[in-house]
Write an enzyme that holds these catalytic residues in place. Structure first.
Site, PDB file in Angstrom:
ATOM      1  CG  ASP A 197     -15.071  78.810  65.765  1.00 18.72           C
ATOM      2  OD1 ASP A 197     -14.304  79.258  66.131  1.00 18.72           O
ATOM      3  OD2 ASP A 197     -15.337  78.373  64.776  1.00 18.72           O
ATOM      4  CG  HIS A 238     -12.327  76.725  63.679  1.00 15.82           C
ATOM      5  ND1 HIS A 238     -13.084  77.889  63.184  1.00 15.82           N
ATOM      6  CD2 HIS A 238     -11.306  76.357  62.769  1.00 15.82           C
ATOM      7  CE1 HIS A 238     -12.365  78.350  62.064  1.00 15.82           C
ATOM      8  NE2 HIS A 238     -11.330  77.512  61.773  1.00 15.82           N
TER       9      HIS A 238
HETATM   10  C1  XLS Z   1      -8.785  81.331  57.199  1.00 20.73           C
HETATM   11  C2  XLS Z   1      -9.467  80.165  56.955  1.00 20.73           C
HETATM   12  C3  XLS Z   1     -10.153  79.250  57.831  1.00 20.73           C
HETATM   13  C4  XLS Z   1     -10.908  78.254  57.656  1.00 20.73           C
HETATM   14  C5  XLS Z   1     -10.947  77.090  58.715  1.00 20.73           C
HETATM   15  O1  XLS Z   1      -8.054  81.990  56.456  1.00 20.73           O
HETATM   16  O2  XLS Z   1     -10.206  80.466  55.749  1.00 20.73           O
HETATM   17  O3  XLS Z   1     -11.249  80.161  58.226  1.00 20.73           O
HETATM   18  O4  XLS Z   1     -11.905  77.907  56.567  1.00 20.73           O
HETATM   19  O5  XLS Z   1      -9.980  77.145  59.557  1.00 20.73           O
END
Ligand code: XLS
Ligand code: NI
Ligand code: NI
Length: 435
Positions: A104, A101
């Protein structure tokens, strides 16, 4: 250069007789399975948020993780160290991809402009590391759910101001993903849902979301971003009811809003089970529509009803998943992203290696077993026989060339059907012979 995992060397394939826990027992990247290397079938990716950023805090306790790369007071210093550690980790693990993200990779700043600047700085840093290691970006995404401004959603927010903020943030995240050669871009509707209808215009929120996606499609085309757009279903958590409930719901949404040609799905195991489905069901529904794009591989816990995001170790689950992936002809530009975190008690950096090695071996084995099952052909033979009437008497109906009258004539001529067993247990036993 600082090393963050000094106790770990390059992880290599040593086979199941090796007693070195820091080696692969099954994952042999160049081994051909049905003509394709394991690495190309599986296309593993490390999830930046869980692997690098998860500190182990839960609603009852503080961070537990021992993470040297987080020990910096300046946010950008911490971000650089985290990125360095990430590339060291991914390289030593022998994985070719990572996913992030925007938030991140780079810290949110005090203003939108500062956040953009931070992201640019970190994209440059990541690009340099991608070039020196050969590691690639499977997908990027924007975090539109952590900051308090998104408390009522992003694209589905009742306030246009927040919608616009989210759109501006996605613009930056798309630029970043393009700059880093991302092969896909993911939309996970973290807070795109609602808590109560008492304050919610459900239909309008879905129209807002469609408008949001249309702007993203238009922007990607304009900047020449050729990666695949993916939507990741999840039925609930953080909101009680999320619009992207499951594969079928998303496909319906995309078709209703004329967006179907621009998206595929990113299926996550733990989200499938939260929706009351199996992982393989969600994969099969996506694949049936030609929309199986990528996978977030993890697992939930039978006894806990939330997104525990554990590492996948269950061989049955990986075999059933790989049967669907192979039947669909693979993942194309997608891959298998370990959207999974080590348990709070597994706080040493080396636990991250154990977790990923286990997940990679579980999927490698799932691939080998599924490929052997397909090659044997018993499932296909069984289905062929089970559906054989559709090649004969049923063919016209399947093609849409029959009628109720025709069916009535058929029944008057042939009477009661002979009901046959589905042989589920027999088939399950055969699967066990391969495992
Ligand atoms: C959360 C999601 C997230 C997505 C990316 O539950 O899995 O991690 O994969 O935003
Ligand atoms: Ni996910
Ligand atoms: Ni999840």
């Amino acid at each position: 250069m600082t090393t963050y995992f000094p106790e770990v060397e390059q992880i290599t394939f040593e086979g199941r007789d090796s007693d070195n826990p820091l080696s692969f027992k099954w994952y042999e990247k160049d081994r051909l399975v049905a003509g394709t290397s394991m690495a190309d079938h599986l296309r593993f990716a490390v999830a930046y948020w869980h692997t690098m950023k998860n500190q182990g805090a839960d609603p009852f306790g503080e961070a537990t993780m021992d993470r040297l790369w987080s020990d910096f007071s300046e946010p950008l210093d911490r971000a650089r160290a985290t990125c360095d550690a990430a590339f060291e980790f991914v390289s030593k693990l022998g994985v070719h991809y990572y996913c992030f993200h925007d938030r991140d990779l780079a810290p949110e700043g005090d203003s939108f402009a500062e956040s953009c600047k931070n992201l640019e700085i970190m994209v440059d840093h990541a690009k340099m590391l991608q070039e020196s290691t050969g590691i690639k970006l499977l997908w990027g995404t924007a975090n539109l759910f952590s900051h308090p401004r998104y408390v009522h959603g992003a694209g589905t927010n009742p306030d246009y101001h927040v919608f616009a903020y989210a759109a501006a943030q996605v613009k930056q995240a798309l630029d970043a993903t393009k700059e880093l050669g991302g092969e896909n871009y993911v939309f996970w509707g973290g807070r795109e849902g609602y808590e109560t209808l008492l304050n919610t215009r459900l239909k309008q929120e879905q129209e807002q979301m469609a408008a949001f996606f249309r702007m993203c499609v238009e922007y990607a085309e304009r900047i020449g971003f050729t990666g695949q757009f993916l939507i990741e279903p999840k039925p609930k958590e953080p909101t009680k009811h999320q619009y992207d409930f499951d594969s079928a719901t998303i496909l319906n949404f995309l078709r209703s809003h004329g967006l179907i040609d621009h998206f595929k799905l990113n299926i996550e195991a733990n989200h499938a089970t939260l929706a009351g489905h199996t992982f393989e069901h969600e994969l099969a529904v996506a694949a049936a529509a030609g929309k199986l794009g990528s996978m977030d591989v993890n697992r939930g816990d039978l006894l806990l009803g939330w997104d525990t995001d554990q590492f996948p170790t269950d061989l049955y689950a990986t075999v059933y998943a790989m049967l669907e992936v192979l039947a669909a002809g693979g993942l194309g530009s997608g891959g298998m992203n370990f959207d999974a975190k080590v348990r709070r008690g597994s706080f040493e950096p080396v636990d991250l290696f154990h977790a990923h090695i286990g997940g990679m071996d579980a999927f490698a084995r799932g691939l080998i077993v599924a490929s052997a099952i397909i090659e044997d052909g018993f499932l296909e033979d069984f289905k062929k026989l089970r559906y054989s009437s559709w090649d004969g008497a049923g063919a016209a109906a399947l093609a849409g060339n029959s009628s109720l009258d025709e069916c009535e004539r058929f029944i008057r001529a042939h009477g009661e059907p002979e009901v046959v067993s589905g042989r589920q247990e027999y088939l399950e036993n055969l699967i066990n012979n391969f495992i």
